[in-house]
Design a protein around this motif. Structure first.
Motif, PDB file in Angstrom:
ATOM      1  N   MET A   1       3.713  -0.049 -13.358  1.00 20.07           N
ATOM      2  CA  MET A   1       3.654   1.363 -12.944  1.00 20.07           C
ATOM      3  C   MET A   1       2.198   1.761 -12.755  1.00 20.07           C
ATOM      4  O   MET A   1       1.713   2.741 -13.309  1.00 20.07           O
ATOM      5  CB  MET A   1       4.323   2.274 -13.994  1.00 20.07           C
ATOM      6  CG  MET A   1       5.801   2.025 -14.173  1.00 20.07           C
ATOM      7  SD  MET A   1       6.735   2.521 -12.703  1.00 20.07           S
ATOM      8  CE  MET A   1       6.917   4.259 -13.016  1.00 20.07           C
ATOM      9  N   GLN A   2       1.517   0.967 -11.980  1.00 21.36           N
ATOM     10  CA  GLN A   2       0.083   1.168 -11.833  1.00 21.36           C
ATOM     11  C   GLN A   2      -0.327   1.110 -10.369  1.00 21.36           C
ATOM     12  O   GLN A   2       0.195   0.303  -9.605  1.00 21.36           O
ATOM     13  CB  GLN A   2      -0.634   0.047 -12.607  1.00 21.36           C
ATOM     14  CG  GLN A   2      -2.139   0.085 -12.459  1.00 21.36           C
ATOM     15  CD  GLN A   2      -2.780  -0.988 -13.315  1.00 21.36           C
ATOM     16  OE1 GLN A   2      -2.465  -1.129 -14.490  1.00 21.36           O
ATOM     17  NE2 GLN A   2      -3.672  -1.757 -12.719  1.00 21.36           N
ATOM     18  N   VAL A   3      -1.248   1.977  -9.985  1.00 21.99           N
ATOM     19  CA  VAL A   3      -1.756   1.921  -8.625  1.00 21.99           C
ATOM     20  C   VAL A   3      -3.258   1.624  -8.657  1.00 21.99           C
ATOM     21  O   VAL A   3      -4.006   2.245  -9.406  1.00 21.99           O
ATOM     22  CB  VAL A   3      -1.425   3.217  -7.831  1.00 21.99           C
ATOM     23  CG1 VAL A   3      -1.975   4.448  -8.510  1.00 21.99           C
ATOM     24  CG2 VAL A   3      -1.940   3.144  -6.407  1.00 21.99           C
ATOM     25  N   THR A   4      -3.677   0.582  -7.902  1.00 18.66           N
ATOM     26  CA  THR A   4      -5.091   0.259  -7.786  1.00 18.66           C
ATOM     27  C   THR A   4      -5.618   1.061  -6.605  1.00 18.66           C
ATOM     28  O   THR A   4      -5.315   0.792  -5.454  1.00 18.66           O
ATOM     29  CB  THR A   4      -5.282  -1.252  -7.540  1.00 18.66           C
ATOM     30  OG1 THR A   4      -4.639  -1.950  -8.605  1.00 18.66           O
ATOM     31  CG2 THR A   4      -6.753  -1.616  -7.493  1.00 18.66           C
ATOM     32  N   VAL A   5      -6.396   2.070  -6.931  1.00 22.19           N
ATOM     33  CA  VAL A   5      -6.715   3.106  -5.952  1.00 22.19           C
ATOM     34  C   VAL A   5      -7.831   2.666  -5.002  1.00 22.19           C
ATOM     35  O   VAL A   5      -8.879   2.192  -5.437  1.00 22.19           O
ATOM     36  CB  VAL A   5      -7.160   4.395  -6.689  1.00 22.19           C
ATOM     37  CG1 VAL A   5      -7.566   5.486  -5.697  1.00 22.19           C
ATOM     38  CG2 VAL A   5      -6.063   4.864  -7.619  1.00 22.19           C
TER      39      VAL A   5
ATOM     40  N   THR B   1      -4.173   6.707  -2.724  1.00 21.07           N
ATOM     41  CA  THR B   1      -3.684   5.646  -1.844  1.00 21.07           C
ATOM     42  C   THR B   1      -4.175   4.331  -2.409  1.00 21.07           C
ATOM     43  O   THR B   1      -5.347   4.211  -2.785  1.00 21.07           O
ATOM     44  CB  THR B   1      -4.216   5.828  -0.414  1.00 21.07           C
ATOM     45  OG1 THR B   1      -3.706   7.051   0.095  1.00 21.07           O
ATOM     46  CG2 THR B   1      -3.772   4.690   0.498  1.00 21.07           C
ATOM     47  N   GLY B   2      -3.286   3.360  -2.499  1.00 20.55           N
ATOM     48  CA  GLY B   2      -3.699   2.073  -3.045  1.00 20.55           C
ATOM     49  C   GLY B   2      -2.525   1.128  -3.187  1.00 20.55           C
ATOM     50  O   GLY B   2      -1.430   1.397  -2.697  1.00 20.55           O
TER      51      GLY B   2
ATOM     52  N   ARG C   1       0.834  -1.187   0.000  1.00 16.52           N
ATOM     53  CA  ARG C   1       0.000   0.000   0.000  1.00 16.52           C
ATOM     54  C   ARG C   1       0.871   1.240   0.000  1.00 16.52           C
ATOM     55  O   ARG C   1       1.796   1.342   0.801  1.00 16.52           O
ATOM     56  CB  ARG C   1      -0.783   0.019   1.311  1.00 16.52           C
ATOM     57  CG  ARG C   1      -2.236  -0.171   1.161  1.00 16.52           C
ATOM     58  CD  ARG C   1      -2.845  -0.037   2.527  1.00 16.52           C
ATOM     59  NE  ARG C   1      -3.711   1.135   2.541  1.00 16.52           N
ATOM     60  CZ  ARG C   1      -4.921   1.122   2.005  1.00 16.52           C
ATOM     61  NH1 ARG C   1      -5.385   0.044   1.435  1.00 16.52           N
ATOM     62  NH2 ARG C   1      -5.661   2.208   2.030  1.00 16.52           N
ATOM     63  N   ILE C   2       0.567   2.178  -0.874  1.00 14.44           N
ATOM     64  CA  ILE C   2       1.350   3.405  -0.909  1.00 14.44           C
ATOM     65  C   ILE C   2       0.440   4.615  -1.095  1.00 14.44           C
ATOM     66  O   ILE C   2      -0.724   4.477  -1.467  1.00 14.44           O
ATOM     67  CB  ILE C   2       2.374   3.418  -2.078  1.00 14.44           C
ATOM     68  CG1 ILE C   2       1.646   3.132  -3.400  1.00 14.44           C
ATOM     69  CG2 ILE C   2       3.495   2.460  -1.836  1.00 14.44           C
ATOM     70  CD1 ILE C   2       2.430   3.591  -4.591  1.00 14.44           C
ATOM     71  N   THR C   3       0.999   5.761  -0.815  1.00 14.86           N
ATOM     72  CA  THR C   3       0.291   7.005  -1.103  1.00 14.86           C
ATOM     73  C   THR C   3       1.180   7.854  -2.003  1.00 14.86           C
ATOM     74  O   THR C   3       2.358   8.053  -1.719  1.00 14.86           O
ATOM     75  CB  THR C   3      -0.035   7.751   0.191  1.00 14.86           C
ATOM     76  OG1 THR C   3      -0.914   6.932   0.967  1.00 14.86           O
ATOM     77  CG2 THR C   3      -0.737   9.072  -0.100  1.00 14.86           C
TER      78      THR C   3
END
Ligand code: ADP
Ligand code: MG
Length: 685
Positions: A119-123, A111-112, A54-56
């Motif tokens: 290079m993708q974030v699942t929000v 955040t996700g 998990r990152i922001t």
């Protein structure tokens, strides 16, 4: 603070009911309902972001959002975000309405879960970032750390935050400081109010840490204060007798033993002797690993009481154990003039009559037995010391009954499940704790092996060799009846298998469905070597000494907890021969494998208890209901044990101070003790 939660604006009857399901009844409960954890929502750089974590992130929206629908009510919305110097894909599931908020050029915080390769974030959450300096910007700063509460029903984290905020607004002024100023200054503790506020609405991790530290100390201190107060009040109310023990005779008794006491034994004996001579009743727990030599300490205590002119009682959970202790005591005490009697359920009527008379007249000095000791017909002349072995096997009521056989006799509880000292003094509350943390020299450590089911034939070969040399073996299995659900080898089946494989030996079977008398018989046959192999479920009586048994085979060992495995292993290694423990296990879980490894690595009961606690946590370890273990909201007995020790010392010093009972400064603490039911008035009478 003690008013119902409905006093808070925004909490109606319905919400109050839901809150009570969480154990929150009063405003005070609510303010002390802290987040179970926090999520780090501080914006990270992409280089530091870990795959699948998990990152922001924060960046500029670089493309319009595109939404694809699939299936019923399912959708995926994607857009690009520019995060210097990278272009990242943001994906939202089932939130098509988000599309309207995504405007090229706006700043956004996401955040996700991070997919490093795509290079993708699942929000899971996003916020649009407002201009620097605006009010919204300031509010967002607070959200860098997101508190997570464990909740049920209609109560959401957002709702919790709302009502706690409101609660602090309405009642914050009324949160009294409860800790003494001296301690607050000494440890530089933040105020109670600030700590509560910061734990619910953390501004940064550093403040959170200091606030937690404050509450941990407070929880431990209050708990220990209660325990120390109980102890002191009991001491004042329950005057015991000063036993004038004869040191010289005790010394000559000790030198008559075939061995010298270990230094740990000498130390705990000293602690017990000191208590016997004090004008209040001893209430002490003696803990020591299996085989650490608790029996001889019990014998010395009983002898000491005898030299002071008092009787002693030793209560154990089973007849066979009672017999063993009786014989041991006979061997070492009878030639010193001590008259010892054995009283159990199977003592014959005529003999019983004589024993009861001897006890009443005082011609019997030490009475050993099972719960037969607490029957009404047993009445002592003058009992000075009561010892309860394997204390956890008796209920509170049984222990109390034995104690009440005398006028505030000294009481010693014994246990073979040692735990680290700090935990012991907490878990056993107001008991004093003596610990034997050393085994007699020259013990051969039990060799422990871990074998899988495939190796059963080899295990049998090994057992044959031991049996051929005249040794005996235990086989332990976890369940007695066939269970369709659990793939456990059943004791009867194993018994039949072993009868087939070892035709020249007698194989006994012990399980929970046998009557107490049948169990005693099976155990006696094994103890006297009429049976060479004993197949048993875990009802094998703890504490029974069969020195000729050198093999302990535990089936499905992964099903046992560490402490239980260690207890079982302690049944062997009691004679001069090398002993072995074989763990039959095909563990499916990492925790199971870990337990097998730890068992092979160490023979030390304290080390095992420590590792067990770490693996299971104190709640599971002690078993919630029987332990009466305190439940701390923030503090953790295992990890914060240093604070626990410090708090205990501080509480004990304070309780002994006369000013504690008089000065206005301590009024809130005295009120706390009254609320806890420790005492009735704020004065010590
Ligand atoms: P437990 O603490 O498990 O009840 P026991 O009291 O049964 O242990 O002691 C185990 C064995 O160790 C007994 O045979 C006892 O005689 C022996 N023992 C006890 N103390 C010592 C010592 N200081 N040195 C040598 N052997 C000892
Ligand atoms: Mg024992």
């Amino acid at each position: 603070m003690n008013v119902p939660t409905t006093y808070i604006k925004g909490v109606g009857e319905e919400r109050a009911t839901d809150l009570s399901l969480l154990g929150i009844h009063t405003v005070g409960d609510l303010l002390y309902y802290f987040p179970s954890r926090y999520e780090d929502r501080r914006v990270q750089g992409i280089e530091e972001a870990q795959h699948d974590e998990r990152i922001t992130l924060e960046g500029t929206i670089h493309s319009e959002a595109v939404t694809q629908f699939y299936g019923r009510k399912k959708s995926r919305t994607s857009f690009k975000v520019f995060i210097e110097p990278f272009l990242v894909t943001a994906t939202l599931f089932n939130r098509p309405y988000a599309k309207n908020q995504i405007k090229i050029g706006n700043r956004i915080k996401l955040t996700g879960k991070w997919d490093k390769h795509r290079m993708q974030v699942t929000v899971s959450e996003y916020t649009l970032v407002k201009d620097e300096g605006s009010k919204e910007k300031a509010d967002q700063a607070k959200e860098d750390i997101k508190p997570i509460y464990s909740l049920t029903g209609s109560i959401s984290t957002t709702f919790m935050q709302k009502i706690i905020w409101q609660g602090l607004k309405q009642f914050g002024e009324q949160i009294p400081e409860i800790l003494p100023q001296k301690l607050i200054q000494e440890y530089k503790l933040v105020s109670r109010r600030a700590a509560i506020q910061a734990l619910h609405f953390p501004t940064d991790f550093e403040t959170g840490k200091w606030s937690r530290r404050r509450i941990v100390y407070e929880e431990f201190f209050l708990f220990q204060l209660k325990m120390q107060a109980l102890k002191r009040i009991r001491r004042e109310n329950q005057k015991g007798v000063v036993q004038k023990i004869d040191q010289e005779r005790i010394s000559s008794f000790l030198s008559s033993l075939p061995f010298a006491l270990t230094s740990a034994q000498a130390r705990v004996l000293e602690e017990i002797m000191r208590d016997l001579q004090k004008p209040y009743a001893m209430n002490r727990l003696l803990q020591g690993d299996v085989g650490s030599g608790k029996t001889v300490i019990a014998a010395a205590g009983l002898f000491a009481t005898y030299t002071a002119g008092y009787q002693g009682a030793l209560m154990v959970p089973t007849e066979i154990l009672a017999e063993q202790h009786y014989e041991t005591l006979q061997q070492i005490l009878s030639e010193l003039g001590v008259h010892i009697a054995l009283l159990t359920g199977s003592t014959k009527a005529s003999e019983r009559k004589a024993i009861l008379a001897g006890i009443q007249m005082g011609t019997i000095h030490v009475l050993v037995g099972t719960h037969a000791l607490i029957q009404e017909t047993v009445s002592f002349n003058k009992v000075g010391l009561v010892i309860i072995d394997e204390q956890h096997r008796f209920g509170v009521e049984q222990r109390r009954k034995l104690k009440n056989k005398g006028e505030a006799p000294d009481v010693l509880y014994m246990t073979a499940t040692p735990i680290p000292r700090t935990l012991a003094i907490t878990a056993y509350g107001d008991l004093d704790v003596s610990t034997i943390d050393e085994l007699p020299a020259g013990r051969k450590p039990i060799e422990t092996y871990w074998a899988t089911e495939k190796m059963f034939d080899r295990v049998i070969e090994f057992i044959k060799k031991e049996l051929l040399q005249g040794r005996q073996a235990y086989f332990i299995c976890p369940l007695i009846e066939e269970s369709e659900k659990l793939d456990l080898q059943n004791a009867m089946e194993l018994h039949a298998t072993l009868v087939g494989l070892l035709p020249q030996y007698r194989i006994g079977l012990m399980h929970g469905k046998l009557s107490a008398q049948e169990k005693e018989e099976v155990m006696r046959d094994f103890a006297e070597n009429r049976v060479q192999v004993l197949v048993s479920t875990t009802v094998v009586e703890v504490g029974v000494n069969v020195p000729n048994a050198t093999l302990m085979v535990i089936q499905d060992a992964e099903r046992f907890g560490l402490s239980q495995l260690h207890q079982l292993r302690g049944r062997v290694g009691r004679g001069g021969h090398q002993s072995y423990c074989i763990l039959m296990a095909d563990p499916k879980t990492e925790a199971g494998k870990e337990r097998m490894k730890i068992m092979q690595e160490t023979n030390d009961g304290f080390e095992i208890a420590k590792r067990d606690l770490e693996l299971r946590g104190p709640g599971d370890f002690f078993g919630k209901k029987q332990s009466g273990l305190p439940e701390f909201k923030v503090a953790d007995m295992v990890h914060d044990y240093r604070a626990l020790e410090v708090a205990r010392n501080d509480a004990s010093v304070l309780i002994e101070q006369e000013s504690f009972w008089l000065e206005p400064e301590y009024q809130p603490l005295r009120e706390y003790l009254i609320k806890q039911g420790v005492m009735e008035s704020t004065k010590l009478d």
